[in-house]
Design an enzyme around this catalytic site. Sequence first.
Site, PDB file in Angstrom:
ATOM      1  CB  THR A 180      37.774  46.375  38.685  1.00  0.00           C
ATOM      2  OG1 THR A 180      38.695  45.323  38.887  1.00  0.00           O
ATOM      3  CG2 THR A 180      38.460  47.706  38.932  1.00  0.00           C
ATOM      4  CB  SER A 210      45.473  44.991  40.513  1.00  0.00           C
ATOM      5  OG  SER A 210      44.531  45.764  39.826  1.00  0.00           O
TER       6      SER A 210
HETATM    7  N1  GLY Z   1      41.469  45.081  36.604  1.00  0.00           N
HETATM    8  C1  GLY Z   1      41.655  44.417  37.835  1.00  0.00           C
HETATM    9  C2  GLY Z   1      42.737  43.451  37.830  1.00  0.00           C
HETATM   10  O1  GLY Z   1      43.008  42.795  36.848  1.00  0.00           O
HETATM   11  O2  GLY Z   1      43.375  43.299  38.840  1.00  0.00           O
END
Ligand code: GLY
Length: 317
Positions: A180, A210
Amino acid sequence: MTQALPKVIIHGGAGSSHGHKDRLVALREDLHSIVMQVYSKAAAGASARDCVVLGCQLMEDSPQYNAGYGSVLQSDGQVRMSAGLMDGEAQRFSGIINVSRVRHPIDLAAYLQPFPDRVLSDLGAAELAREMGLPPFDPITDLRLKEWMAERANNFQSTMAGVVAEAVEVPAGSESRRGTIGVVVLDTNGHLAAGTSTGGKGLERLGRVSDSATVAGNYANSVAAVSCTGIGEDIIDECLAARIVVRVTDGMAMATALEKSFAEATEHGRDFGAIALSQRGEIAWGKTSEVLIAAYHTGEVVGDTLELNSGTLTGVV
Ligand code: GLY
């Protein structure tokens, strides 16, 4: 108003390893180049919000990260992306959840900022892309497709696709890593903003939401701003971004707020990282994961967190 020295911090994921030394060199080059471009815009007087949008667009364009072009595929073989944007001065959050076939999910979140309905998902996100006149864009790279096909051949034994950025192509079937992205900026007027964009965990079931387009994963006010990366469910369970921002707003030093939040996270067995900025100009980061891929510009020097020790660590520059 007195002009402040702008500050920028960006991240490209957190997780278990960034692998080979060549990968580290390429990642460092890419992160430093992006952080310098965002800093130049901030130094020219652009708002924190516009700088955050630029930084997210640049990272969404790079197939190294799990956001925009190069996003991981969900269990059904489709890419669905999410992004959150928070203007700290206005204390206003906007976000887009599970949008497909757009180049820059952050643009949809930014477009929603002035509207009364500011977080849209699925059908509403597709409708918004049409309203904005965005051309259809295929974010699937050959590498992501090959990885998904390898998982399919393996009957989807993995529960997720990984969370750390990669700088070189990994052979099909090997363990892949991607992350991300997030950008946090303090502008010359002393205003903060945070943005986060993701392709999700990868291999998730349809409709999974998310953390990136929630205040757990991305939060800012006039005092502090935070963007998170890592396992979304862990980030939501800790309400990480809002937790850190509220602690700093209530008078806790940024260093203490991070130490406390990451000590609690370690106790709870969480796997994630976060980047942060305060109105006072403190640039900060924390992680429970082995690796946090982040870079920052202090107004004087560019630095990064690529070669920290593994395990829980926090830092303030
Ligand atoms: N942090 C990105 C996700 O888990 O969707």
